[in-house]
Design an enzyme around this catalytic site. Sequence first.
Site, PDB file in Angstrom:
ATOM      1  N   ARG A  46       0.847  -1.196   0.000  1.00  0.00           N
ATOM      2  CA  ARG A  46       0.000   0.000   0.000  1.00  0.00           C
ATOM      3  C   ARG A  46       0.883   1.247   0.000  1.00  0.00           C
ATOM      4  O   ARG A  46       0.565   2.246  -0.616  1.00  0.00           O
ATOM      5  CB  ARG A  46      -0.948   0.007   1.211  1.00  0.00           C
ATOM      6  CG  ARG A  46      -1.680   1.332   1.344  1.00  0.00           C
ATOM      7  CD  ARG A  46      -2.892   1.344   2.274  1.00  0.00           C
ATOM      8  NE  ARG A  46      -2.871   0.411   3.358  1.00  0.00           N
ATOM      9  CZ  ARG A  46      -2.148   0.538   4.481  1.00  0.00           C
ATOM     10  NH1 ARG A  46      -1.374   1.594   4.665  1.00  0.00           N
ATOM     11  NH2 ARG A  46      -2.187  -0.379   5.409  1.00  0.00           N
ATOM     12  N   TYR A  98     -16.931  17.963 -14.061  1.00  0.00           N
ATOM     13  CA  TYR A  98     -17.202  16.533 -14.153  1.00  0.00           C
ATOM     14  C   TYR A  98     -18.239  16.147 -13.090  1.00  0.00           C
ATOM     15  O   TYR A  98     -18.104  16.533 -11.925  1.00  0.00           O
ATOM     16  CB  TYR A  98     -15.899  15.760 -13.948  1.00  0.00           C
ATOM     17  CG  TYR A  98     -16.101  14.260 -13.918  1.00  0.00           C
ATOM     18  CD1 TYR A  98     -16.472  13.575 -15.076  1.00  0.00           C
ATOM     19  CD2 TYR A  98     -15.948  13.534 -12.755  1.00  0.00           C
ATOM     20  CE1 TYR A  98     -16.674  12.208 -15.062  1.00  0.00           C
ATOM     21  CE2 TYR A  98     -16.142  12.165 -12.735  1.00  0.00           C
ATOM     22  CZ  TYR A  98     -16.505  11.511 -13.884  1.00  0.00           C
ATOM     23  OH  TYR A  98     -16.704  10.155 -13.858  1.00  0.00           O
ATOM     24  N   ASP A 170      -7.737  19.998 -12.863  1.00  0.00           N
ATOM     25  CA  ASP A 170      -8.097  18.691 -13.417  1.00  0.00           C
ATOM     26  C   ASP A 170      -7.757  18.751 -14.903  1.00  0.00           C
ATOM     27  O   ASP A 170      -8.446  19.409 -15.683  1.00  0.00           O
ATOM     28  CB  ASP A 170      -9.591  18.418 -13.178  1.00  0.00           C
ATOM     29  CG  ASP A 170     -10.019  17.036 -13.687  1.00  0.00           C
ATOM     30  OD1 ASP A 170      -9.321  16.489 -14.558  1.00  0.00           O
ATOM     31  OD2 ASP A 170     -11.059  16.531 -13.222  1.00  0.00           O
ATOM     32  N   LYS A 195      -8.718   7.973 -18.818  1.00  0.00           N
ATOM     33  CA  LYS A 195      -9.093   8.595 -20.086  1.00  0.00           C
ATOM     34  C   LYS A 195      -7.898   8.600 -21.052  1.00  0.00           C
ATOM     35  O   LYS A 195      -7.409   7.549 -21.377  1.00  0.00           O
ATOM     36  CB  LYS A 195      -9.651   9.988 -19.807  1.00  0.00           C
ATOM     37  CG  LYS A 195     -10.632  10.040 -18.613  1.00  0.00           C
ATOM     38  CD  LYS A 195     -11.919   9.278 -18.831  1.00  0.00           C
ATOM     39  CE  LYS A 195     -12.750   9.093 -17.562  1.00  0.00           C
ATOM     40  NZ  LYS A 195     -13.078  10.316 -16.836  1.00  0.00           N
TER      41      LYS A 195
HETATM   42  C1  PLP Z   1     -13.510  10.621 -15.518  1.00  0.00           C
HETATM   43  C2  PLP Z   1     -13.140  11.903 -14.926  1.00  0.00           C
HETATM   44  C3  PLP Z   1     -12.859  12.008 -13.561  1.00  0.00           C
HETATM   45  C4  PLP Z   1     -12.973  10.835 -12.618  1.00  0.00           C
HETATM   46  O1  PLP Z   1     -12.055   9.836 -12.901  1.00  0.00           O
HETATM   47  P1  PLP Z   1     -12.320   8.265 -12.645  1.00  0.00           P
HETATM   48  O2  PLP Z   1     -11.056   7.659 -13.108  1.00  0.00           O
HETATM   49  O3  PLP Z   1     -13.530   7.890 -13.449  1.00  0.00           O
HETATM   50  O4  PLP Z   1     -12.566   8.104 -11.188  1.00  0.00           O
HETATM   51  C5  PLP Z   1     -12.502  13.255 -13.063  1.00  0.00           C
HETATM   52  N1  PLP Z   1     -12.430  14.339 -13.864  1.00  0.00           N
HETATM   53  C6  PLP Z   1     -12.697  14.266 -15.189  1.00  0.00           C
HETATM   54  C7  PLP Z   1     -12.605  15.507 -16.017  1.00  0.00           C
HETATM   55  C8  PLP Z   1     -13.068  13.056 -15.759  1.00  0.00           C
HETATM   56  O5  PLP Z   1     -13.359  13.000 -17.065  1.00  0.00           O
END
Ligand code: PLP
Length: 379
Positions: A46, A98, A170, A195
């Site tokens: 961890r 998001y 983000d 993504k």
């Molecule tokens: C998908 C996404 C998240 C969350 O990520 P996960 O890997 O699905 O937990 C946060 N911010 C944006 C802009 C996203 O597209």
Amino acid sequence: MKFSTKVVHAGVEPCPVTGAIMTPIYQTSTYVQAAPGDHKGYEYARTQNPTRDALQNALAALENGKYGLCFASGMAATDAVIKLLNPGDEVIATNDLYGGTYRIFTKVFAKYGIVFKFVDMGNMGEVERALTPATKMLWIETPTNPLMKIVDIQACVNIGKQHNLITVVDNTFASPYLQNPLDMGASIVLHSLTKYIAGHSDVVMGALITNDDTLWTDLKFIQNSCGGVPGPQDCFLVLRGIKTLHVRMRQHCENGAKIAQFLVNHPNVDKVYYPGLPSHPNHEVAKRQMRDFGGMISFTLKNDSMEAALKVLTGTHLFSLAESLGGVESLIGHPATMTHASIPREERLKAGLVDTLIRLSVGIEDAEDLIADLEKAIG
Ligand SMILES: *Cc1c(COP(=O)(O)O)cnc(C)c1O
């Protein structure tokens, strides 16, 4: 080192024992010690794992940061960032956010006494007006999801610096190929690696990157204490995905631009949201802070009935109807019922997200085939 070289080489070294060129998957929960406390830097998985280390170092390099930390998902990374705060602290966030981020803020952390204010970050005056002595953090997402607004990162960072705030960006939609917020002075970059960075729709993971020693120490403490870490097999998949990030992104951008132009010219299409279009209200900011404009596009039809939108959403074949984005394959989605269903309708409408908005994640297939697929569905 240039970006293309970094994606192939950063963070990874051949295995010192065997020479294996690919980072091994250290599928282990613990590490043997010669005597109590006498170990090779690894005690328990961890806390540390060599496959995760390689990925964390690679991500730090891609964002021009000193430190990377990986989490079990993008949301687990968000969770760790908000745990830096105390009850009473305030966060000013982009209002076109998001859906899952909006949900964790309002449904999970608000009850611990952290206050979230959502403002239109296209307007720095709104950010200034939301500031109070309790403000501790600015939460930026750009391009925003799903309306592809561009937030001026530098302008937000300037406000953040003046008021001693932690500025979080983000960077999921842009990926480090398109913009590097740490270079503009941001405190923390967040990614859903799920993504573009992993890029093959086969893994869920998140990451934080920072240059700040104190933030890194605090976030690493939270990573280990709360335990939302990814497994080594998934880290391996992301490391593999990263090696083609630049070539994938080049194609996402090229296809994105072509499809945005196709939509603009289509008689049945009303609005097209794509930062690469000169008509986009934040096009100048986009040109300044991004290297290209990515593969995410939203649009509406002239016929604004739900029926017409549904016909397009279910009428494509190459674009699969699914949540998520950033994979090699093209996806089509309906934010109001899918990715953004967790945001109340009146909040969505306030931000400009209408029920009939259609979102595309343009993949790396042939642009002509993708356009033919859309043409058939839009009619
Ligand atoms: C998908 C996404 C998240 C969350 O990520 P996960 O890997 O699905 O937990 C946060 N911010 C944006 C802009 C996203 O597209």
